[in-house]
Design a protein around this motif. Sequence first.
Motif, mmCIF file in Angstrom:
data_model
loop_
_atom_site.group_PDB
_atom_site.id
_atom_site.type_symbol
_atom_site.label_atom_id
_atom_site.label_comp_id
_atom_site.label_asym_id
_atom_site.label_seq_id
_atom_site.Cartn_x
_atom_site.Cartn_y
_atom_site.Cartn_z
ATOM 1 N N ALA A 12 58.967 13.283 15.516
ATOM 2 C CA ALA A 12 58.209 14.215 16.373
ATOM 3 C C ALA A 12 56.789 13.700 16.615
ATOM 4 O O ALA A 12 56.288 13.757 17.744
ATOM 5 N N ILE A 13 56.139 13.150 15.576
ATOM 6 C CA ILE A 13 54.768 12.680 15.818
ATOM 7 C C ILE A 13 54.768 11.380 16.638
ATOM 8 O O ILE A 13 53.832 11.093 17.362
ATOM 9 N N ALA A 14 55.866 10.634 16.540
ATOM 10 C CA ALA A 14 55.978 9.431 17.383
ATOM 11 C C ALA A 14 55.932 9.855 18.858
ATOM 12 O O ALA A 14 55.167 9.293 19.661
ATOM 13 N N ILE A 15 56.706 10.861 19.200
ATOM 14 C CA ILE A 15 56.708 11.377 20.577
ATOM 15 C C ILE A 15 55.316 11.912 20.920
ATOM 16 O O ILE A 15 54.787 11.675 22.012
ATOM 17 N N GLY A 16 54.711 12.600 19.959
ATOM 18 C CA GLY A 16 53.371 13.158 20.172
ATOM 19 C C GLY A 16 52.332 12.078 20.442
ATOM 20 O O GLY A 16 51.526 12.189 21.366
ATOM 21 N N MET A 17 52.361 10.996 19.650
ATOM 22 C CA MET A 17 51.346 9.941 19.786
ATOM 23 C C MET A 17 51.460 9.259 21.156
ATOM 24 O O MET A 17 50.460 8.993 21.819
ATOM 25 N N TYR A 18 52.701 9.010 21.569
ATOM 26 C CA TYR A 18 52.906 8.309 22.845
ATOM 27 C C TYR A 18 52.466 9.189 24.022
ATOM 28 O O TYR A 18 51.722 8.746 24.901
ATOM 29 N N ASN A 19 52.887 10.442 23.987
ATOM 30 C CA ASN A 19 52.628 11.300 25.150
ATOM 31 C C ASN A 19 51.172 11.724 25.273
ATOM 32 O O ASN A 19 50.649 11.819 26.376
ATOM 33 N N ILE A 20 50.514 11.940 24.135
ATOM 34 C CA ILE A 20 49.091 12.310 24.253
ATOM 35 C C ILE A 20 48.278 11.099 24.730
ATOM 36 O O ILE A 20 47.281 11.244 25.431
ATOM 37 N N THR A 21 48.756 9.911 24.400
ATOM 38 C CA THR A 21 48.018 8.716 24.827
ATOM 39 C C THR A 21 48.224 8.447 26.320
ATOM 40 O O THR A 21 47.322 7.954 27.005
ATOM 41 N N LYS A 22 49.403 8.831 26.818
ATOM 42 C CA LYS A 22 49.573 8.699 28.275
ATOM 43 C C LYS A 22 48.565 9.613 28.989
ATOM 44 O O LYS A 22 47.964 9.224 29.986
ATOM 45 N N VAL A 23 48.403 10.825 28.438
ATOM 46 C CA VAL A 23 47.447 11.762 29.034
ATOM 47 C C VAL A 23 46.024 11.211 28.925
ATOM 48 O O VAL A 23 45.270 11.209 29.890
ATOM 49 N N SER A 24 45.662 10.703 27.727
ATOM 50 C CA SER A 24 44.271 10.250 27.547
ATOM 51 C C SER A 24 43.980 8.981 28.339
ATOM 52 O O SER A 24 42.832 8.716 28.697
ATOM 53 N N GLU A 25 45.018 8.227 28.655
ATOM 54 C CA GLU A 25 44.804 7.090 29.570
ATOM 55 C C GLU A 25 44.482 7.627 30.965
ATOM 56 O O GLU A 25 43.579 7.124 31.642
#
Length: 359
Positions: A266-279
Amino acid sequence: MKRMSVNTHNNTYDIFIKKGILHNVGSFIESFIKNKKVIIITDTNVNRLYGEYLMKNMRKYTSSIFKIVINAGEDSKSFDTLKQIYDKLLSFHVNRTDIIIAFGGGVVGDLAGFAASTYMRGIHFIQIPTTLLSQIDSSIGGKVAINHPKGKNLIGSFYHPKSVIIDPDLLDTLNNKFLYDGFGEVIKYSLIKDKYLYNTLIRINNKIDIFNHIEDIIYNCCKIKKDIVEKDEKDQGIRMLLNFGHTLGHAIEKYYAYKSYTHGEAIAIGMYNITKVSEDICITKKGTSKLILDILNKYNLPYDMPTNNIEKLFDFIRLDKKNSGTNINLVFIKEVGKGTLQQLDIKEFQKLLTVNLKG
Ligand SMILES: NC(=O)c1ccc[n+]([C@@H]2O[C@H](COP(=O)([O-])OP(=O)(O)OC[C@H]3O[C@@H](n4cnc5c(N)ncnc54)[C@H](O)[C@@H]3O)[C@@H](O)[C@H]2O)c1
């Protein structure tokens, strides 16, 4: 052998990391166990594999050893199991000068640690963590807890062990699901603090390679956590960096009632998706989410958002105790190895995530 000491406001304790350290674990904790009553708390799986071995080792230092074996699994972090532990400690006439050894994964560590923190207003305990997650995360930092029917870890305290003994060889018997689950948190450490660790992890190609590097990997993770905990023991500031990926991750775990995704997934999905947003909003260097995707792929971890029902996910996010008013405290990375804390309006965050998923 690798060793470090954790120095918090009122406590100092050592972490020892060494393949095979279980063979002579008693010599590292002799001053705490010699001629004391030692109560080993473990779970059914760890007991079957290593329980008798640890008992035998302890017998060189004390003749008074007891063992409490709980059922393996998250359900044991409960009031019922806690009461069973108190009952047994009382029946063994354990007093405040005796010591508990938490021998197992995060479930055993959290439960036995909470029992130790409350039994007779607190007795000493030692952590011998046996899963990757517990060796790099839950055994350090002093958070101990049980679950409440209304949520995970809602009843707990801050209570540090007297020592943490880490034997990476114990991971040989851990099944792949739990091994890679632990790598979710290992990768998190690399992303928030340690580019060098990321570079090591990305070069690893198979399980043999993992075990060749495991002592260093564990040491680096423990060091990062120790440094952060020393600066912010009670989780009011910089310790929040450790929550990278967790806002979305926790919401995903809850959305699927803790059944479909492990914590690491779950945190793997979280790390990837929040980073897409912050990019998208230029907090993060372009291309960083691709680097996250590459490493998650390597460790068999998922990255795609499993649902489009962002509205429902945000119902869980809004309940997060770390929110303040309409704002949410979020962890981003500026680039690999550089975590940063920022507040965002929750509605804005929801909009950004929704747009990102559609795009
Ligand atoms: N206190 C903290 O700071 C903190 C941090 C992160 C997670 N946690 C908690 O940790 C818990 C999860 O911990 P976990 O992932 O270690 O799960 P776990 O303790 O349930 O262990 C996972 C499984 O592996 C088995 N196992 C343990 N060691 C083994 C070994 N060496 N060989 C074979 N099997 C073994 C266990 O019996 C269990 O079935 C959660 O309750 C979570 O809330 C606490």
